[in-house]
Design an enzyme around this catalytic site. Structure first.
Site, PDB file in Angstrom:
ATOM      1  N   ASN A  99      -7.451   2.285 -11.844  1.00 12.85           N
ATOM      2  CA  ASN A  99      -6.349   1.413 -11.424  1.00 12.85           C
ATOM      3  C   ASN A  99      -5.029   2.032 -11.870  1.00 12.85           C
ATOM      4  OD1 ASN A  99      -5.059  -1.024 -10.501  1.00 12.85           O
ATOM      5  ND2 ASN A  99      -4.891  -1.672 -12.638  1.00 12.85           N
TER       6      ASN A  99
ATOM      7  N   LEU B   5      -9.795  -9.421 -10.052  1.00 17.29           N
ATOM      8  CA  LEU B   5     -10.626  -8.827 -11.097  1.00 17.29           C
ATOM      9  C   LEU B   5     -11.900  -8.260 -10.459  1.00 17.29           C
ATOM     10  CD1 LEU B   5     -10.141  -8.803 -14.152  1.00 17.29           C
ATOM     11  CD2 LEU B   5     -11.560 -10.839 -14.327  1.00 17.29           C
TER      12      LEU B   5
ATOM     13  N   ASP C 100      -6.362  -4.735 -16.859  1.00 16.43           N
ATOM     14  CA  ASP C 100      -5.509  -3.702 -17.486  1.00 16.43           C
ATOM     15  C   ASP C 100      -5.990  -3.228 -18.853  1.00 16.43           C
ATOM     16  OD1 ASP C 100      -3.844  -4.126 -15.264  1.00 16.43           O
ATOM     17  OD2 ASP C 100      -2.743  -5.704 -16.319  1.00 16.43           O
TER      18      ASP C 100
ATOM     19  N   HIS D  18      -1.157   0.827 -13.139  1.00 15.88           N
ATOM     20  CA  HIS D  18      -0.396  -0.337 -13.607  1.00 15.88           C
ATOM     21  C   HIS D  18       1.054   0.083 -13.851  1.00 15.88           C
ATOM     22  CE1 HIS D  18       0.176  -4.275 -15.367  1.00 15.88           C
ATOM     23  NE2 HIS D  18       0.871  -3.693 -16.328  1.00 15.88           N
TER      24      HIS D  18
ATOM     25  N   GLY E 114       0.788  -1.234   0.000  1.00 17.12           N
ATOM     26  CA  GLY E 114       0.000   0.000   0.000  1.00 17.12           C
ATOM     27  C   GLY E 114       0.817   1.279   0.000  1.00 17.12           C
ATOM     28  N   SER E 115       1.975   1.265  -0.667  1.00 16.49           N
ATOM     29  CA  SER E 115       2.744   2.520  -0.706  1.00 16.49           C
ATOM     30  C   SER E 115       1.999   3.583  -1.516  1.00 16.49           C
ATOM     31  CB  SER E 115       4.159   2.293  -1.254  1.00 16.49           C
ATOM     32  OG  SER E 115       4.145   2.014  -2.627  1.00 16.49           O
ATOM     33  N   ASN E 116       1.281   3.169  -2.549  1.00 18.07           N
ATOM     34  CA  ASN E 116       0.458   4.151  -3.287  1.00 18.07           C
ATOM     35  C   ASN E 116      -0.690   4.651  -2.425  1.00 18.07           C
ATOM     36  OD1 ASN E 116       1.208   4.548  -6.305  1.00 18.07           O
ATOM     37  ND2 ASN E 116       1.574   2.384  -5.897  1.00 18.07           N
TER      38      ASN E 116
ATOM     39  N   GLU F 285       4.652   6.606  -9.877  1.00 13.26           N
ATOM     40  CA  GLU F 285       3.328   6.261  -9.344  1.00 13.26           C
ATOM     41  C   GLU F 285       2.970   7.183  -8.181  1.00 13.26           C
ATOM     42  OE1 GLU F 285       3.256   2.102  -8.342  1.00 13.26           O
ATOM     43  OE2 GLU F 285       2.843   1.554 -10.400  1.00 13.26           O
TER      44      GLU F 285
ATOM     45  N   LEU G 148      -5.243  -7.136  -6.513  1.00  8.11           N
ATOM     46  CA  LEU G 148      -4.924  -8.182  -7.491  1.00  8.11           C
ATOM     47  C   LEU G 148      -6.127  -8.926  -8.055  1.00  8.11           C
ATOM     48  CD1 LEU G 148      -1.682  -9.622  -5.871  1.00  8.11           C
ATOM     49  CD2 LEU G 148      -1.887  -8.093  -7.835  1.00  8.11           C
TER      50      LEU G 148
HETATM   51  C1  GRF Z   1       2.097  -0.822  -7.951  1.00  9.70           C
HETATM   52  O1  GRF Z   1       3.252  -1.018  -8.678  1.00  9.70           O
HETATM   53  C2  GRF Z   1       0.911  -0.697  -8.870  1.00  9.70           C
HETATM   54  O2  GRF Z   1       1.239  -0.197 -10.117  1.00  9.70           O
HETATM   55  C3  GRF Z   1       0.427  -2.101  -9.006  1.00  9.70           C
HETATM   56  O3  GRF Z   1       0.680  -2.701  -7.760  1.00  9.70           O
HETATM   57  C4  GRF Z   1       1.742  -2.038  -7.103  1.00  9.70           C
HETATM   58  C5  GRF Z   1       1.270  -1.678  -5.737  1.00  9.70           C
HETATM   59  O4  GRF Z   1       2.292  -1.238  -4.905  1.00  9.70           O
HETATM   60  N1  GRF Z   1      -0.944  -2.127  -9.431  1.00  9.70           N
HETATM   61  P1  GRF Z   1       1.971  -0.657  -3.481  1.00  9.70           P
HETATM   62  O5  GRF Z   1       1.226  -1.726  -2.676  1.00  9.70           O
HETATM   63  O6  GRF Z   1       1.139   0.572  -3.655  1.00  9.70           O
HETATM   64  O7  GRF Z   1       3.304  -0.366  -2.873  1.00  9.70           O
END
Ligand code: GRF
Length: 191
Positions: free
Chosen positions: A103, A88, A146, A105, A13-15, A175, A86
């Site tokens: 999403n 669908l 995707d 990617h 969950g870094s994003n 990202e 992950l």
């Molecule tokens: C990211 O690279 C994103 O593009 C993909 O999954 C990864 C998630 O990374 N869908 P994080 O859990 O947000 O670190």
């Protein structure tokens, strides 16, 4: 009223972290809920740190019931953000949030996408293909992995000798800077 975001994530969950940071003091939008299919996902801890409610669900809840749709409706969610999720997305969710599920990617779609193309596998495939550029894609979600309409892409050069770790790091940086801003811009278009 602030727009309300729900984040789905399966792992670190870094994003999600960057998105929660971005909207923490925003007047326009807030992260109202973080959902995960994985009870051990670190993203749940991150959400707790922001005092954002979390919800864990299993395959049955997600694919055989309307529980998640009802929860999102009850919380008046405006935008569903997948960030390292992950599974669908099922039809009931797609139909309830048309053009409201996005999403991210870690590649320049339509290249290096589809089932099984996630994490290190993506960057490995990019290196093996000898690409001279790589990047990220933010897109609407549809019934296939995707494949939804592309909203935004950002790219970087791949230099000879670049390793998987370098590609991964460069992609993550993109990202983390782009996803929160794209979400903010998208929400501004909603009334
Ligand atoms: C990211 O690279 C994103 O593009 C993909 O999954 C990864 C998630 O990374 N869908 P994080 O859990 O947000 O670190």
């Amino acid at each position: 009223m602030k727009k309300r975001i729900a984040i789905f994530a399966s792992g670190s969950g870094s994003n999600a972290q960057k998105i929660m940071e971005h909207f923490k003091y925003s007047d326009g939008a807030e992260v109202a809920l973080v959902l995960s299919n994985n009870p051990d996902a670190y993203v749940l801890q991150r959400a707790d740190n922001f005092e954002i409610p979390t919800h864990v669900f299993d395959k049955h809840d997600f694919y055989q019931t309307d529980e998640i749709v009802e929860l999102l409706k009850r919380l008046e969610i405006d935008l569903v953000v997948l960030a390292g999720f992950l599974w669908l997305v099922p039809e009931n969710l797609l139909k309830s949030f048309p053009n409201k599920i996005i999403n991210i990617h870690p590649a320049l779609l339509p290249k290096f996408g589809g089932k099984g193309m996630y994490g290190d596998r993506v960057h490995k495939a990019v290196l093996e293909a000898g690409e001279d550029e790589h990047g990220i894609t933010i897109h609407f979600v549809n019934e296939n992995f995707d494949e939804g309409e592309i909203i935004h892409q950002a790219r970087f050069r791949v230099d000879p000798g670049d390793t998987l770790e370098i590609l991964k790091f460069n992609g993550q940086q993109l990202e983390h800077t782009h996803y929160p801003k794209v979400i903010e811009n998208l929400l501004k278009k909603y009334n």
